[in-house]
Design an enzyme around this catalytic site. Structure first.
Site, PDB file in Angstrom:
ATOM      1  N   HIS A   1      -0.564   2.554  -7.437  1.00 35.58           N
ATOM      2  CA  HIS A   1       0.023   3.312  -9.014  1.00 35.58           C
ATOM      3  C   HIS A   1       1.205   2.491  -9.370  1.00 35.58           C
ATOM      4  O   HIS A   1       2.196   2.497  -8.776  1.00 35.58           O
ATOM      5  CB  HIS A   1       0.402   4.554  -8.533  1.00 35.58           C
ATOM      6  CG  HIS A   1       0.679   5.625  -9.659  1.00 35.58           C
ATOM      7  ND1 HIS A   1      -0.426   6.296 -10.338  1.00 35.58           N
ATOM      8  CD2 HIS A   1       1.623   5.994 -10.212  1.00 35.58           C
ATOM      9  CE1 HIS A   1       0.031   6.803 -11.336  1.00 35.58           C
ATOM     10  NE2 HIS A   1       1.430   6.611 -11.139  1.00 35.58           N
TER      11      HIS A   1
ATOM     12  N   ASP B   1       4.154   2.773 -12.315  1.00 40.64           N
ATOM     13  CA  ASP B   1       4.569   3.718 -13.081  1.00 40.64           C
ATOM     14  C   ASP B   1       5.545   2.924 -14.048  1.00 40.64           C
ATOM     15  O   ASP B   1       6.390   2.119 -13.621  1.00 40.64           O
ATOM     16  CB  ASP B   1       5.776   4.482 -12.523  1.00 40.64           C
ATOM     17  CG  ASP B   1       4.982   5.636 -11.928  1.00 40.64           C
ATOM     18  OD1 ASP B   1       3.987   6.373 -12.339  1.00 40.64           O
ATOM     19  OD2 ASP B   1       5.286   5.984 -10.693  1.00 40.64           O
TER      20      ASP B   1
ATOM     21  N   ASP C   1       0.078  13.788 -10.164  1.00 42.18           N
ATOM     22  CA  ASP C   1       1.163  12.713  -9.969  1.00 42.18           C
ATOM     23  C   ASP C   1       2.642  13.161  -9.895  1.00 42.18           C
ATOM     24  O   ASP C   1       2.838  14.077 -10.918  1.00 42.18           O
ATOM     25  CB  ASP C   1       1.142  11.751 -10.967  1.00 42.18           C
ATOM     26  CG  ASP C   1       2.086  10.451 -10.993  1.00 42.18           C
ATOM     27  OD1 ASP C   1       2.861  10.467  -9.849  1.00 42.18           O
ATOM     28  OD2 ASP C   1       2.074   9.879 -11.816  1.00 42.18           O
TER      29      ASP C   1
END
Ligand code: DX5
Ligand code: ZN
Length: 233
Positions: free
Chosen positions: A45, A47, A190
């Site tokens: 993931h 960001d 999340d």
């Protein structure tokens, strides 16, 4: 719009974790990612923050492209004007691209554009179209977008930093969303996920659960990733 084959792959392996790279030790990132790959993790993931949509600045397409890994690239765009940046993130190898409903006046147009794009890693894989909602955004904004997204990312913290505390009201939102979406879209949760709450989040119906600091804090990312995965079984 035909569904990306990758959506079915993600559904088949749900629930699973997506490991947030932001809090990793970047000096030893290569070896940490190999350990995590070895533990059976499938998703990494990213960001992406622009300092405008949310307070912090983080990374852009060169970082997404530069991390050579066999993990699928799950790119969470916390940026203004995402439409103008989609091409660059697709070219960088994004497999999942999630845009914030609050970041654009034209979320429908952005999702349509995503649906026409080709996965740069494998054209047969498709790109998963994600729509993210901040904790203060009503779930109802999703209604007019039905059919244009494959995944809803429910933020359990306000965007900006890793290591924040999970906002408890997220649980009710995830439950409601699971009921209303059925199996028409994946749900991702999340922010603020820990060893203690991950099992409960999965039971509420989340398919993908992002975990950043709970994996990379301390010196044992492999053990942490295994513990987080173990809590889902
Ligand atoms: C919040 C980000 C999250 C966060 C996850 O702005 O979207 O992905 O960095 O980190 P942890 O798991 O540490 O809350
Ligand atoms: Zn994120």
């Amino acid at each position: 719009m035909a569904r990306a084959p990758l959506v079915d792959r993600l559904r088949a392996s749900a629930p699973q974790i997506s490991v947030g790279v932001l809090t990793a030790d970047w000096m030893t990132l290569g070896s940490q990612l190999r350990l995590i790959e070895g533990a059976g993790v499938d998703l990494l993931h990213f960001d992406v923050m622009d300092g405008v949509f949310c307070p912090m600045l983080t990374m852009g397409p060169p970082v997404v492209a530069g991390l050579k890994t066999r993990l699928l690239k799950d790119v969470h765009l916390m940026i203004e004007d995402p439409l103008s940046k989609l091409d660059a993130f697709v070219a960088a190898g994004a497999d999942i691209i999630t845009v914030h409903a609050e970041s654009t006046r034209h979320s429908h147009r952005v999702l349509q554009a995503l649906g026409r794009m080709t996965n740069a890693n494998d054209p047969h894989r498709g790109i998963v179209r994600g729509i993210a909602l901040n904790p203060g955004t009503p779930l109802e904004v999703l209604e007019p977008l039905a059919g244009e997204f494959d995944m809803v990312l429910v933020l359990a913290v306000n965007p900006g930093w890793s290591g924040q505390k999970f906002i408890a009201s997220t649980c009710e939102r995830v439950k409601r969303l699971r009921e209303s979406l059925g199996d028409t879209a994946l749900i991702c949760v999340d922010g603020g996920v820990t060893r203690d709450n991950i099992g409960n989040i999965a039971r509420l119906g989340a398919d993908i659960i992002v975990t950043g600091s709970a994996v990379f804090d301390g010196k044992t990312p492999l053990e942490n990733a295994k513990a987080m995965q173990g809590a889902l079984r």
